[in-house]
Design a protein around this motif. Sequence first.
Motif, PDB file in Angstrom:
ATOM      1  N   GLY A  60       0.806  -1.210   0.000  1.00 32.01           N
ATOM      2  CA  GLY A  60       0.000   0.000   0.000  1.00 32.01           C
ATOM      3  C   GLY A  60       0.838   1.258   0.000  1.00 32.01           C
ATOM      4  N   ALA A  61       0.142   2.394   0.071  1.00 32.82           N
ATOM      5  CA  ALA A  61       0.796   3.698   0.007  1.00 32.82           C
ATOM      6  C   ALA A  61       1.195   4.178   1.395  1.00 32.82           C
ATOM      7  CB  ALA A  61      -0.132   4.711  -0.655  1.00 32.82           C
ATOM      8  N   CYS A  62       2.271   5.007   1.443  1.00 30.28           N
ATOM      9  CA  CYS A  62       2.728   5.563   2.707  1.00 30.28           C
ATOM     10  C   CYS A  62       3.563   6.803   2.431  1.00 30.28           C
ATOM     11  CB  CYS A  62       3.541   4.538   3.487  1.00 30.28           C
ATOM     12  SG  CYS A  62       5.070   4.021   2.668  1.00 30.28           S
ATOM     13  N   ARG A  63       3.879   7.537   3.489  1.00 28.57           N
ATOM     14  CA  ARG A  63       4.805   8.644   3.361  1.00 28.57           C
ATOM     15  C   ARG A  63       6.214   8.090   3.152  1.00 28.57           C
ATOM     16  NH1 ARG A  63       4.808  13.376   2.138  1.00 28.57           N
ATOM     17  NH2 ARG A  63       6.304  14.017   3.734  1.00 28.57           N
ATOM     18  N   PRO A  64       7.066   8.766   2.388  1.00 26.37           N
ATOM     19  CA  PRO A  64       8.425   8.275   2.191  1.00 26.37           C
ATOM     20  C   PRO A  64       9.200   8.216   3.508  1.00 26.37           C
ATOM     21  CG  PRO A  64       7.902  10.019   0.612  1.00 26.37           C
ATOM     22  CD  PRO A  64       6.798  10.001   1.608  1.00 26.37           C
ATOM     23  N   SER A  65       9.931   7.132   3.701  1.00 23.31           N
ATOM     24  CA  SER A  65      10.742   6.986   4.915  1.00 23.31           C
ATOM     25  C   SER A  65      12.071   7.706   4.807  1.00 23.31           C
ATOM     26  CB  SER A  65      10.999   5.496   5.188  1.00 23.31           C
ATOM     27  OG  SER A  65       9.813   4.806   5.461  1.00 23.31           O
ATOM     28  N   LEU A  66      12.593   7.852   3.576  1.00 24.49           N
ATOM     29  CA  LEU A  66      13.923   8.418   3.374  1.00 24.49           C
ATOM     30  C   LEU A  66      13.873   9.579   2.385  1.00 24.49           C
ATOM     31  CD1 LEU A  66      15.937   5.087   2.916  1.00 24.49           C
ATOM     32  CD2 LEU A  66      15.733   6.440   5.006  1.00 24.49           C
ATOM     33  N   PRO A  67      14.811  10.522   2.487  1.00 26.38           N
ATOM     34  CA  PRO A  67      14.882  11.603   1.492  1.00 26.38           C
ATOM     35  C   PRO A  67      15.493  11.113   0.196  1.00 26.38           C
ATOM     36  CG  PRO A  67      16.696  11.790   3.058  1.00 26.38           C
ATOM     37  CD  PRO A  67      15.821  10.654   3.544  1.00 26.38           C
ATOM     38  N   SER A  68      15.173  11.809  -0.877  1.00 27.40           N
ATOM     39  CA  SER A  68      15.779  11.533  -2.168  1.00 27.40           C
ATOM     40  C   SER A  68      15.748  12.816  -2.997  1.00 27.40           C
ATOM     41  CB  SER A  68      15.052  10.392  -2.888  1.00 27.40           C
ATOM     42  OG  SER A  68      15.782   9.959  -4.020  1.00 27.40           O
ATOM     43  N   ARG A  69      16.066  12.701  -4.290  1.00 24.00           N
ATOM     44  CA  ARG A  69      16.094  13.903  -5.133  1.00 24.00           C
ATOM     45  C   ARG A  69      14.701  14.526  -5.297  1.00 24.00           C
ATOM     46  NH1 ARG A  69      20.694  14.684  -8.251  1.00 24.00           N
ATOM     47  NH2 ARG A  69      22.314  13.108  -7.956  1.00 24.00           N
ATOM     48  N   ALA A  70      13.687  13.682  -5.311  1.00 28.70           N
ATOM     49  CA  ALA A  70      12.305  14.165  -5.375  1.00 28.70           C
ATOM     50  C   ALA A  70      11.670  14.025  -3.998  1.00 28.70           C
ATOM     51  CB  ALA A  70      11.524  13.375  -6.418  1.00 28.70           C
ATOM     52  N   ASN A  71      10.517  14.650  -3.821  1.00 28.87           N
ATOM     53  CA  ASN A  71       9.857  14.623  -2.519  1.00 28.87           C
ATOM     54  C   ASN A  71       8.359  14.356  -2.689  1.00 28.87           C
ATOM     55  OD1 ASN A  71       9.484  14.857   0.261  1.00 28.87           O
ATOM     56  ND2 ASN A  71       9.127  17.071   0.140  1.00 28.87           N
ATOM     57  N   PRO A  72       7.998  13.143  -3.105  1.00 28.65           N
ATOM     58  CA  PRO A  72       6.584  12.842  -3.318  1.00 28.65           C
ATOM     59  C   PRO A  72       5.811  12.782  -2.000  1.00 28.65           C
ATOM     60  CG  PRO A  72       7.905  10.855  -3.516  1.00 28.65           C
ATOM     61  CD  PRO A  72       8.870  11.993  -3.384  1.00 28.65           C
ATOM     62  N   GLU A  73       4.534  13.051  -2.089  1.00 30.90           N
ATOM     63  CA  GLU A  73       3.680  12.973  -0.904  1.00 30.90           C
ATOM     64  C   GLU A  73       3.485  11.525  -0.464  1.00 30.90           C
ATOM     65  OE1 GLU A  73       2.049  15.171   1.147  1.00 30.90           O
ATOM     66  OE2 GLU A  73       3.365  16.680   0.249  1.00 30.90           O
ATOM     67  N   LYS A  74       3.333  10.636  -1.456  1.00 32.86           N
ATOM     68  CA  LYS A  74       3.092   9.225  -1.158  1.00 32.86           C
ATOM     69  C   LYS A  74       3.978   8.357  -2.046  1.00 32.86           C
ATOM     70  CE  LYS A  74      -0.385   9.576   1.818  1.00 32.86           C
ATOM     71  NZ  LYS A  74      -0.341   9.009   3.189  1.00 32.86           N
ATOM     72  N   VAL A  75       4.343   7.208  -1.510  1.00 32.39           N
ATOM     73  CA  VAL A  75       5.087   6.214  -2.274  1.00 32.39           C
ATOM     74  C   VAL A  75       4.431   4.850  -2.052  1.00 32.39           C
ATOM     75  CG1 VAL A  75       7.314   7.393  -2.273  1.00 32.39           C
ATOM     76  CG2 VAL A  75       6.694   5.944  -0.327  1.00 32.39           C
ATOM     77  N   ARG A  76       4.863   3.870  -2.817  1.00 32.73           N
ATOM     78  CA  ARG A  76       4.272   2.528  -2.738  1.00 32.73           C
ATOM     79  C   ARG A  76       5.245   1.592  -2.024  1.00 32.73           C
ATOM     80  NH1 ARG A  76       2.228   1.743  -8.928  1.00 32.73           N
ATOM     81  NH2 ARG A  76       1.507  -0.268  -8.105  1.00 32.73           N
ATOM     82  N   ALA A  77       4.764   0.962  -0.965  1.00 33.96           N
ATOM     83  CA  ALA A  77       5.605   0.058  -0.173  1.00 33.96           C
ATOM     84  C   ALA A  77       5.403  -1.382  -0.632  1.00 33.96           C
ATOM     85  CB  ALA A  77       5.260   0.182   1.306  1.00 33.96           C
ATOM     86  N   ALA A  78       6.452  -2.179  -0.508  1.00 32.27           N
ATOM     87  CA  ALA A  78       6.366  -3.582  -0.916  1.00 32.27           C
ATOM     88  C   ALA A  78       7.433  -4.404  -0.210  1.00 32.27           C
ATOM     89  CB  ALA A  78       6.528  -3.711  -2.427  1.00 32.27           C
TER      90      ALA A  78
END
Length: 421
Positions: A60-78
């Motif tokens: 499912g979807a969640c807030r990103p745990s780590l920083p990266s070059r982009a800063n999306p509101e949600k990411v997909r966990a697996a």
Amino acid sequence: MRDPRAIRCTYYLESEIEPHKAAAIMAGEQSSGTFLPVPGESARIRERHAARVVDVQELGACRPSLPSRANPEKVRAALVTVDFPMENVGTDIATLQTAIAGNLFELGELYACRLQDLALPEDFIAAHPGPAFGIEGTRKLIGGVQGAMVGTIVKPNVGLSEEEFRLVVRDLAMASIDLIKDDELMTDPAYLPLERRVAVATEEIRAAEQVTGHPTMYAFNITGDLAGLQKRHDLVVEAGGRCVMLNVPVMGLPALAWLRSFAEVPIHGHRAGLAASMRSKGLGMDYRVWQQLARLAGADQLHASGLGSKFYEPDGEVAANVLSLLDPLGQTVTPLPVLSSGQNVTTPGPTFEAVRSTDLLMLAGGGVAAHPDGPGAGVRSLRQAWAAAVDGVPLNTAAEQQAQAGDPALLHAVQAFGKGA
């Protein structure tokens, strides 16, 4: 059908892109692929050397745990399972660690990457000697002691003069404690060099043994420059020392494996620094992965934190750490789990309930040194608390029974450390 020579890893991943694609990028990065196709990446190379994604479970979807070059509101966990060909790695631990827990943590597409589980091929495990002593070898060197072993750390951990250090070791050895260890911060300072510490401690332990009949083990911290590692080990052995200690994450697994190649005494594996790669649930690796590598590299005793400790891991996670150490790993000897941080008479009960084993070494600093009746009573009270835990007797009941029988050590420990236990 699974390849018996595949190194199977399970990762927790977060990505903005589709998880199967993110997993494929990671697998390619850590084997034969690059971010763009190259002329030399033939079908033959991909077939023999590419890591393979064998399972993806979307969470499912969640807030990103780590920083990266982009800063999306949600990411997909697996949860992603990947098989790495053993042919890429051979049987070298450093190469294995580079493949399964190296550059993948830097991939910009991943907003979390954590190695949660590792299943090694039998051929890889068999290529390493593992611990030389483990649980049974440690017990034998401490006079065949039964049940949970009781140890402590020299406190204050730094700053003691030679004579102050001598008195601390004397009191602890005369208390018939099973193991004393240097603090991880104590290596070879000018005010109390390792050479003098070894001479003083072995002298006091030998003298105490003549009185008590109990052969206390001292784990001397030989962490330091790699070139001098064997010299420091030999210094301990030649003086009659029974154990050496290494800060494994600081020195590295190859240093531990090298020490194992010539060690004549058990290796006490400290985990100082491990939390830097373990504490964040979105990065690094789980303890049950790391302990396999440390076991194969040769640690006889391994720190696993402690229930009710001052460290960050919840008790359920600590219990899982301990149980992972007690799980068989091929034909290698089982290492001794070491419990530390905040250990006293209140912790044997919950610990035994959680792991149902006494193949443990409990290091209690204040639980021994701060006992109101002295370190001898501190050691005795911990052994009594462990006996009560195994027998299923409530701690307060056991304390009252011991006091009525003429030994108030456990009762006084409960009063000092119990907080209503």
